[in-house]
Design an enzyme around this catalytic site. Structure first.
Site, PDB file in Angstrom:
ATOM      1  N   GLY A  21       1.576   4.405   3.821  1.00  0.00           N
ATOM      2  CA  GLY A  21       2.672   3.632   3.001  1.00  0.00           C
ATOM      3  C   GLY A  21       3.805   4.274   2.092  1.00  0.00           C
ATOM      4  N   TYR A  55     -13.914  -3.726   9.542  1.00  0.00           N
ATOM      5  CA  TYR A  55     -12.806  -3.182   9.502  1.00  0.00           C
ATOM      6  C   TYR A  55     -12.060  -3.030  11.027  1.00  0.00           C
ATOM      7  CZ  TYR A  55      -9.237   0.723   9.248  1.00  0.00           C
ATOM      8  OH  TYR A  55      -8.146   1.452   9.303  1.00  0.00           O
ATOM      9  N   GLY A 105       1.024  -1.201  -0.154  1.00  0.00           N
ATOM     10  CA  GLY A 105       0.091  -0.075  -0.063  1.00  0.00           C
ATOM     11  C   GLY A 105       0.804   1.100   0.113  1.00  0.00           C
ATOM     12  N   ALA A 106       1.802   1.290  -0.834  1.00  0.00           N
ATOM     13  CA  ALA A 106       3.072   2.208  -0.804  1.00  0.00           C
ATOM     14  C   ALA A 106       2.744   3.523  -1.686  1.00  0.00           C
ATOM     15  CB  ALA A 106       4.146   1.692  -1.123  1.00  0.00           C
ATOM     16  N   ASN A 107       1.350   3.640  -2.575  1.00  0.00           N
ATOM     17  CA  ASN A 107       1.347   4.385  -3.257  1.00  0.00           C
ATOM     18  C   ASN A 107       0.759   5.642  -2.608  1.00  0.00           C
ATOM     19  OD1 ASN A 107      -0.865   2.683  -3.579  1.00  0.00           O
ATOM     20  ND2 ASN A 107      -1.975   4.939  -4.144  1.00  0.00           N
ATOM     21  N   SER A 136      -4.778  -0.585  13.944  1.00  0.00           N
ATOM     22  CA  SER A 136      -5.619   0.705  14.470  1.00  0.00           C
ATOM     23  C   SER A 136      -6.405   0.681  15.611  1.00  0.00           C
ATOM     24  CB  SER A 136      -6.715   0.939  13.200  1.00  0.00           C
ATOM     25  OG  SER A 136      -7.738   1.845  13.804  1.00  0.00           O
ATOM     26  N   GLY A 172      -0.564   7.853   1.318  1.00  0.00           N
ATOM     27  CA  GLY A 172      -0.978   7.862   2.955  1.00  0.00           C
ATOM     28  C   GLY A 172       0.248   7.256   3.648  1.00  0.00           C
TER      29      GLY A 172
END
Length: 289
Positions: A17, A168, A11-13, A139, A15
């Site tokens: 990440g 979630y 999820g590095a693209n 979280s 936020g």
């Protein structure tokens, strides 16, 4: 401390990440950006190399909702790297309504937990070879999670009564339970595992739905924390001594106790066993050394 360390960030693209990847690159790490979308991934890679011209960064495009693609990713990363020093399991989704993956799992649990459980196992030999570290991005929402040993498979397959926030919360609780069991199986000099709440941040996760909660959260973005706060927490934990973080849960940079359910060792073992079976892993985690 991160110079020439191989760091994999899912999820590095955007936020947390992206911010973690940027900081790890600035610290001299060799960073593998794992992204679902090629265009966004290339944009992130270009932004990092623009800001850090010396950065050693590469992109792997895989959709973690597809466990077949997770296996492909594990094969690529294990072939390309004899050792992996850091795995940041960050990618996450929130789904307002029930959606199932092609593998038949509830999508939030599939992406947020099962994909990372599988990827970690696929890279364990490389992680153990370098006395590596796994940081699971969880979280504070985990405190609402009510996973139960008797219904784990139903929850993972979306057979239970569904709510977006409930799913979630379950997935974030699963992140901590997975961390706890991973830490129980290895000493910190073999493999380090910790979990972190990066903060309530203005990230893209709330842009993916049009339900009232997501719209409300989008409206709150101007007063939410910056994603860089979460990235800083990940980079901070990546550099702390192994003994100071192993098996522990952090609220940003500060250690705190997770919920009572998150500390249930029996539930952690049961989730491990169910996840092992559902991801099709033929054997348990390899021994160190």
């Amino acid at each position: 401390m991160m110079k020439d360390k191989v760091c994999v960030v899912t999820g590095a693209n955007s936020g947390v990440g992206f911010q973690a990847s940027l900081l790890l690159a600035q610290l001299g790490g060799t960073v593998v950006l794992v992204c679902r979308d090629r265009s966004r991934g290339e944009t992130a890679l270009n932004q990092i190399t623009t800001r850090v011209p010396s950065a050693d960064v590469r992109l792997e495009v895989k959709d973690l909702a597809d466990l077949g693609q997770v296996r492909e990713l594990g094969s690529i990363l294990s072939t390309d790297n004899q050792t992996i020093d850091l795995l940041v399991n960050n990618a996450g989704v929130y789904r307002a309504s029930l959606e199932r993956t092609a593998d038949g799992f509830e999508q939030t649990m599939a992406v947020n937990h099962l994909s990372h459980f599988l990827l970690t196992h696929l890279l364990l030999c490389q992680l153990l070879a370098g006395s590596g570290r796994v940081i699971n991005v969880s979280s504070e929402a985990h405190r609402r999670g009510r996973l139960d040993s008797g219904s784990l498979e139903d929850t993972l397959r979306g057979r239970s009564r569904y709510s977006g926030m409930g799913a979630y919360s379950y997935s974030k609780l699963a992140n901590i339970l997975f961390t706890s069991e991973l830490a129980r199986r290895y000493r910190p000099d073999e493999l380090t595992a910790c979990a972190v709440h990066p903060g309530v941040l203005a990230t893209r996760i709330w842009n993916q739905n049009m339900n009232p909660l997501s719209l409300f959260m989008v409206l709150l973005k101007p007063i939410m924390g910056r994603p860089s706060v979460g990235g800083e927490a990940v980079a901070f934990l990546a550099q702390k001594p192994a003994e100071a973080v192993h098996g522990r849960y952090f609220n940003k940079k500060w250690e705190t106790n997770p919920s009572t359910r998150a500390q249930d060792q029996g539930l952690a073992r049961d989730l491990w066993d169910v996840s092992l079976a559902l991801t099709g892993l033929e054997s348990d985690a390899p021994a160190a050394g």
